[in-house]
Design an enzyme around this catalytic site. Structure first.
Site, PDB file in Angstrom:
ATOM      1  N   ARG A  28     -45.337  14.844  75.720  1.00 62.42           N
ATOM      2  CA  ARG A  28     -43.883  14.894  75.685  1.00 62.42           C
ATOM      3  C   ARG A  28     -43.382  14.102  74.480  1.00 62.42           C
ATOM      4  O   ARG A  28     -44.059  13.252  73.932  1.00 62.42           O
ATOM      5  CB  ARG A  28     -43.304  14.282  76.970  1.00 62.42           C
ATOM      6  CG  ARG A  28     -43.569  15.108  78.234  1.00 62.42           C
ATOM      7  CD  ARG A  28     -42.475  16.130  78.436  1.00 62.42           C
ATOM      8  NE  ARG A  28     -42.766  17.087  79.493  1.00 62.42           N
ATOM      9  CZ  ARG A  28     -42.471  16.900  80.774  1.00 62.42           C
ATOM     10  NH1 ARG A  28     -41.903  15.769  81.168  1.00 62.42           N
ATOM     11  NH2 ARG A  28     -42.737  17.834  81.648  1.00 62.42           N
ATOM     12  N   GLU A  40     -50.574  22.767  77.177  1.00 57.75           N
ATOM     13  CA  GLU A  40     -50.234  23.862  78.079  1.00 57.75           C
ATOM     14  C   GLU A  40     -51.477  24.652  78.497  1.00 57.75           C
ATOM     15  O   GLU A  40     -51.594  25.081  79.650  1.00 57.75           O
ATOM     16  CB  GLU A  40     -49.207  24.800  77.424  1.00 57.75           C
ATOM     17  CG  GLU A  40     -47.842  24.177  77.217  1.00 57.75           C
ATOM     18  CD  GLU A  40     -47.162  23.788  78.519  1.00 57.75           C
ATOM     19  OE1 GLU A  40     -47.595  24.245  79.601  1.00 57.75           O
ATOM     20  OE2 GLU A  40     -46.177  23.030  78.475  1.00 57.75           O
ATOM     21  N   GLN A  45     -53.776  26.010  85.746  1.00 56.78           N
ATOM     22  CA  GLN A  45     -54.572  25.898  86.975  1.00 56.78           C
ATOM     23  C   GLN A  45     -55.283  24.543  87.094  1.00 56.78           C
ATOM     24  O   GLN A  45     -56.338  24.433  87.728  1.00 56.78           O
ATOM     25  CB  GLN A  45     -55.590  27.044  87.061  1.00 56.78           C
ATOM     26  CG  GLN A  45     -54.921  28.411  87.122  1.00 56.78           C
ATOM     27  CD  GLN A  45     -55.908  29.538  87.220  1.00 56.78           C
ATOM     28  OE1 GLN A  45     -56.679  29.800  86.288  1.00 56.78           O
ATOM     29  NE2 GLN A  45     -55.911  30.234  88.328  1.00 56.78           N
ATOM     30  N   THR A  46     -54.707  23.517  86.472  1.00 47.88           N
ATOM     31  CA  THR A  46     -55.303  22.186  86.499  1.00 47.88           C
ATOM     32  C   THR A  46     -54.203  21.145  86.690  1.00 47.88           C
ATOM     33  O   THR A  46     -53.149  21.231  86.061  1.00 47.88           O
ATOM     34  CB  THR A  46     -56.065  21.891  85.186  1.00 47.88           C
ATOM     35  OG1 THR A  46     -56.948  22.980  84.903  1.00 47.88           O
ATOM     36  CG2 THR A  46     -56.878  20.612  85.314  1.00 47.88           C
ATOM     37  N   LEU A  83     -63.225  20.527  83.066  1.00 47.53           N
ATOM     38  CA  LEU A  83     -61.897  21.131  83.227  1.00 47.53           C
ATOM     39  C   LEU A  83     -61.969  22.524  83.837  1.00 47.53           C
ATOM     40  O   LEU A  83     -60.982  23.017  84.380  1.00 47.53           O
ATOM     41  CB  LEU A  83     -61.183  21.226  81.869  1.00 47.53           C
ATOM     42  CG  LEU A  83     -60.331  20.021  81.456  1.00 47.53           C
ATOM     43  CD1 LEU A  83     -59.741  20.244  80.067  1.00 47.53           C
ATOM     44  CD2 LEU A  83     -59.217  19.759  82.459  1.00 47.53           C
ATOM     45  N   TYR A  85     -62.804  26.842  83.909  1.00 47.17           N
ATOM     46  CA  TYR A  85     -62.242  27.990  83.194  1.00 47.17           C
ATOM     47  C   TYR A  85     -62.508  27.851  81.694  1.00 47.17           C
ATOM     48  O   TYR A  85     -61.594  27.777  80.871  1.00 47.17           O
ATOM     49  CB  TYR A  85     -60.740  28.119  83.465  1.00 47.17           C
ATOM     50  CG  TYR A  85     -60.396  28.252  84.936  1.00 47.17           C
ATOM     51  CD1 TYR A  85     -60.490  29.486  85.572  1.00 47.17           C
ATOM     52  CD2 TYR A  85     -59.997  27.151  85.673  1.00 47.17           C
ATOM     53  CE1 TYR A  85     -60.188  29.611  86.921  1.00 47.17           C
ATOM     54  CE2 TYR A  85     -59.699  27.266  87.026  1.00 47.17           C
ATOM     55  CZ  TYR A  85     -59.786  28.493  87.638  1.00 47.17           C
ATOM     56  OH  TYR A  85     -59.490  28.612  88.978  1.00 47.17           O
ATOM     57  N   TYR A 121     -46.262  32.778  79.704  1.00 51.02           N
ATOM     58  CA  TYR A 121     -45.796  31.414  79.967  1.00 51.02           C
ATOM     59  C   TYR A 121     -46.075  30.488  78.784  1.00 51.02           C
ATOM     60  O   TYR A 121     -45.191  29.762  78.320  1.00 51.02           O
ATOM     61  CB  TYR A 121     -46.459  30.845  81.223  1.00 51.02           C
ATOM     62  CG  TYR A 121     -46.255  29.360  81.327  1.00 51.02           C
ATOM     63  CD1 TYR A 121     -45.032  28.833  81.722  1.00 51.02           C
ATOM     64  CD2 TYR A 121     -47.271  28.473  80.963  1.00 51.02           C
ATOM     65  CE1 TYR A 121     -44.820  27.471  81.779  1.00 51.02           C
ATOM     66  CE2 TYR A 121     -47.068  27.106  81.018  1.00 51.02           C
ATOM     67  CZ  TYR A 121     -45.844  26.610  81.422  1.00 51.02           C
ATOM     68  OH  TYR A 121     -45.637  25.253  81.457  1.00 51.02           O
ATOM     69  N   ASP A 139     -43.692  29.895  84.978  1.00 47.74           N
ATOM     70  CA  ASP A 139     -44.943  29.691  85.698  1.00 47.74           C
ATOM     71  C   ASP A 139     -44.637  29.653  87.192  1.00 47.74           C
ATOM     72  O   ASP A 139     -43.537  29.991  87.634  1.00 47.74           O
ATOM     73  CB  ASP A 139     -45.640  28.415  85.218  1.00 47.74           C
ATOM     74  CG  ASP A 139     -44.862  27.156  85.576  1.00 47.74           C
ATOM     75  OD1 ASP A 139     -43.695  27.249  86.032  1.00 47.74           O
ATOM     76  OD2 ASP A 139     -45.425  26.054  85.416  1.00 47.74           O
ATOM     77  N   CYS A 193     -39.099  20.378  94.148  1.00 58.36           N
ATOM     78  CA  CYS A 193     -39.114  21.696  94.809  1.00 58.36           C
ATOM     79  C   CYS A 193     -40.566  22.088  95.048  1.00 58.36           C
ATOM     80  O   CYS A 193     -41.119  22.977  94.393  1.00 58.36           O
ATOM     81  CB  CYS A 193     -38.387  22.719  93.937  1.00 58.36           C
ATOM     82  SG  CYS A 193     -37.936  24.241  94.790  1.00 58.36           S
ATOM     83  N   CYS A 201     -35.175  18.401  99.181  1.00 58.98           N
ATOM     84  CA  CYS A 201     -33.836  18.905  98.854  1.00 58.98           C
ATOM     85  C   CYS A 201     -32.791  17.803  98.651  1.00 58.98           C
ATOM     86  O   CYS A 201     -31.947  17.932  97.758  1.00 58.98           O
ATOM     87  CB  CYS A 201     -33.377  19.895  99.914  1.00 58.98           C
ATOM     88  SG  CYS A 201     -34.424  21.384  99.978  1.00 58.98           S
ATOM     89  N   CYS A 210     -28.275  25.953  95.558  1.00 56.98           N
ATOM     90  CA  CYS A 210     -29.451  26.623  96.107  1.00 56.98           C
ATOM     91  C   CYS A 210     -29.126  27.385  97.394  1.00 56.98           C
ATOM     92  O   CYS A 210     -28.745  26.799  98.405  1.00 56.98           O
ATOM     93  CB  CYS A 210     -30.544  25.589  96.352  1.00 56.98           C
ATOM     94  SG  CYS A 210     -32.082  26.304  96.963  1.00 56.98           S
TER      95      CYS A 210
END
Length: 351
Positions: A28, A40, A45-46, A83, A85, A121, A139, A193, A201, A210
């Site tokens: 970031r 990314e 999936q990690t 990791l 994949y 994505y 995603d 969420c 919430c 929402c």
């Protein structure tokens, strides 16, 4: 409010919430497309917590796209080891070679989408975060938030439904802060969420917008068709020890875990009486059966249930490579064999 109006109204409260609650992550605060892209791909999936040490080690050793393009495959696989994949790492290098040859990182969503291993994505995430393009990055987190906010009842596993939701999100991305907006949606889906268990919430900046919150149907959304059960595969794994070395072999260049190193194994869960058969077929003589191990590894579509044996042997087998501790440390062995790798190091002498 229509679905589109409800989703369009998310930007202001979401960005204000993100300014105060965004996660502190090493990728970031940068618009370097290389760093955004690598993060990314690693996050596919990690879990974030699992990615953090890998990302730091990767950037220390391969800080630029040119470094990634030039690194040897064996070292690349070692950096990625654990990791999973592994095709992700290979595609990263394929794309890095294309980028390095072009002399610049592609800056548009459409150009990014043409890179190996880059899907909708990832192209949206890099284009919005690194280049400020007002495109969505949709995603699982974003699909969940959108489905709940606008009460979208389509099955999100359906390609047409995902395409429609992406179209709605295209209209919702604020043109002045697309990167922050997409990252805010990621963080909201990951921390508020929630996918498993009730969403938080009362802590959500979108609670007033929402529809799922208003109707009390949060646990019904998003609609997701139940996946087929995973296939179960039994195998027998061998830790073959000889003169301070252990036997490994390289997997074929295609299929699951292609090109990585593994311990020899055969299909089926063999008991000790039957387990000697493959050893003899490999041209080896079993001298001492030392230990029996049980392990399981879960992939997306298959479960490996592994019965393992540690034994000392004599003989040679051209299909096997014998390595000492240092040699084993330099090989990329997939985490599926993690328990056996740990045991292998325990069998080998130091130094």
């Amino acid at each position: 409010m229509t679905e589109q109006q409800r989703l369009n109204a998310m930007a202001a409260p979401l960005l204000a919430w993100y300014e105060e609650h965004k996660r502190a992550l090493p990728w970031r605060g940068t618009r370097d497309p290389y760093r955004v892209w690598v993060s990314e791909i690693m996050l596919q999936q990690t879990r974030v917590a699992a990615v953090l040490p890998y990302y730091q080690r990767w950037m220390e050793e391969l800080p630029t796209v040119e470094d990634l393009a030039a690194v040897e495959e064996e070292r690349l696989m070692k950096l990625w080891q654990g990791l999973g994949y592994y095709s992700r790492a290979r595609n990263l290098q394929k794309a890095a070679k294309i980028i390095a040859a072009a002399g610049a990182f592609p800056e548009t969503y459409e150009a990014l989408l043409r890179l190996p291993g880059v899907g909708d994505y990832t192209a949206g995430a890099v284009a919005s975060i690194a280049f400020g393009q007002p495109v969505p990055a949709v995603d699982g987190n974003v699909l969940r938030v959108a489905a709940r906010v606008a009460e979208l009842r389509e099955d999100i596993m359906d390609v047409r439904a995902r395409r429609r939701i992406r179209g709605l999100m295209e209209g919702a991305v604020p043109p002045d802060h697309p990167g922050a907006y997409n990252q805010a949606l990621m963080d909201l889906g990951a921390t508020v969420c929630l996918p498993n268990g009730p969403p938080l919430c009362p802590q959500c900046p979108l609670a007033g917008l929402c529809e799922a919150n208003r109707l009390g149907c949060q646990d019904e959304l998003p609609v997701r068709k139940k996946k087929a059960g995973r296939r179960r595969e039994e195998m027998t794994v061998y830790l073959l020890v000889q003169d301070g070395r252990i036997a490994v072999r390289r997997r074929e260049g295609r299929g699951l875990l292609a090109g990585l190193w593994e311990f020899p194994h055969v299909p089926g869960a063999l008991d000790e009486a039957a387990a000697g058969g493959p050893v003899a077929q490999w041209g080896l003589a079993a001298m001492e059966w030392q230990k029996t191990l049980q392990a399981k590894h879960i992939f997306t579509h298959v479960e490996w249930h592994m019965t393992g044996y540690v034994l000392t042997v004599r003989g040679e087998c051209p299909a096997l490579t014998w390595v000492d501790r240092a040699g084993l440390e330099g090989l990329a062995v997939p985490s599926a064999f993690g328990k056996y790798l740990q045991e292998a190091f325990a069998c080998l002498p130091e130094g």
